[in-house]
Design a protein around this motif. Structure first.
Motif, PDB file in Angstrom:
ATOM      1  N   GLU A 219      40.600  41.450  48.771  1.00 45.53           N
ATOM      2  CA  GLU A 219      41.203  42.783  48.685  1.00 45.53           C
ATOM      3  C   GLU A 219      42.574  42.689  48.009  1.00 45.53           C
ATOM      4  O   GLU A 219      42.884  43.454  47.097  1.00 45.53           O
ATOM      5  N   CYS A 220      43.391  41.749  48.459  1.00 46.94           N
ATOM      6  CA  CYS A 220      44.725  41.564  47.872  1.00 46.94           C
ATOM      7  C   CYS A 220      44.634  41.141  46.410  1.00 46.94           C
ATOM      8  O   CYS A 220      45.398  41.626  45.570  1.00 46.94           O
ATOM      9  N   LYS A 221      43.731  40.257  46.127  1.00 40.85           N
ATOM     10  CA  LYS A 221      43.574  39.768  44.760  1.00 40.85           C
ATOM     11  C   LYS A 221      43.190  40.908  43.823  1.00 40.85           C
ATOM     12  O   LYS A 221      43.728  41.024  42.722  1.00 40.85           O
TER      13      LYS A 221
ATOM     14  N   ASP B  38      43.838  44.119  44.339  1.00 41.20           N
ATOM     15  CA  ASP B  38      44.982  45.028  44.257  1.00 41.20           C
ATOM     16  C   ASP B  38      46.066  44.493  43.335  1.00 41.20           C
ATOM     17  O   ASP B  38      46.695  45.257  42.594  1.00 41.20           O
ATOM     18  N   LEU B  39      46.295  43.193  43.370  1.00 40.92           N
ATOM     19  CA  LEU B  39      47.372  42.595  42.575  1.00 40.92           C
ATOM     20  C   LEU B  39      46.982  42.300  41.126  1.00 40.92           C
ATOM     21  O   LEU B  39      47.803  42.454  40.220  1.00 40.92           O
TER      22      LEU B  39
ATOM     23  N   ARG C 176      40.126  39.759  53.251  1.00 41.54           N
ATOM     24  CA  ARG C 176      41.488  40.248  52.946  1.00 41.54           C
ATOM     25  C   ARG C 176      42.015  39.625  51.660  1.00 41.54           C
ATOM     26  O   ARG C 176      42.680  40.293  50.863  1.00 41.54           O
TER      27      ARG C 176
END
Length: 127
Positions: free
Chosen positions: A85-87, A89-90, A82
């Motif tokens: 994934e966040c990294k 996306d950001l 996760r």
């Protein structure tokens, strides 16, 4: 009473479980590697691993996730997946295998940071 004490310990980050030993940490990090292998297909973690395996396999990075999940390797693997994934996306693919610094933030990010809604402490707390 025990439930209340456990809840208070959780809030304050106090672990009432096993005391970490080097052997235990090595075992948990190795287990984490196995869970990552089983679950990485099609994830940002897999992409990051292809870009820079030394970053994704770094022992200290993996140990951070193991400790965050109180030595539950399967949960640590999910958290790590996760995280990537966040990294992605950001910050995009280009920053996937780099540590994020203030230089990576844009003007809006810096304004939000400086607004006071979030406060950075100069040192780690005792927990």
């Amino acid at each position: 009473l025990q439930e209340r004490e456990k809840a208070e310990n959780d809030v304050h980050g106090i672990c009432d479980g096993d005391i970490e030993t080097p052997e235990m940490l090595d075992r948990c990090v190795a287990e984490l590697g196995g869970y990552l292998e089983e679950n990485k297909r099609g994830t940002a973690f897999e992409l990051a691993e292809a870009l820079d395996r030394s970053y994704t396999s770094n022992f200290d990075l993996r140990a951070m996730f193991v400790r965050a999940e109180r030595y539950h390797s399967a949960e640590a693997a999910q958290r790590m997946i996760r995280f990537f994934e966040c990294k992605r996306d950001l910050f995009g693919v280009g920053r996937l295998t780099k540590d994020i610094t203030l230089d990576d933030l844009d003007v809006d990010d810096m304004e939000a940071l400086e607004s006071g809604g979030l406060q950075l402490c100069p040192a780690k707390d005792s927990a």
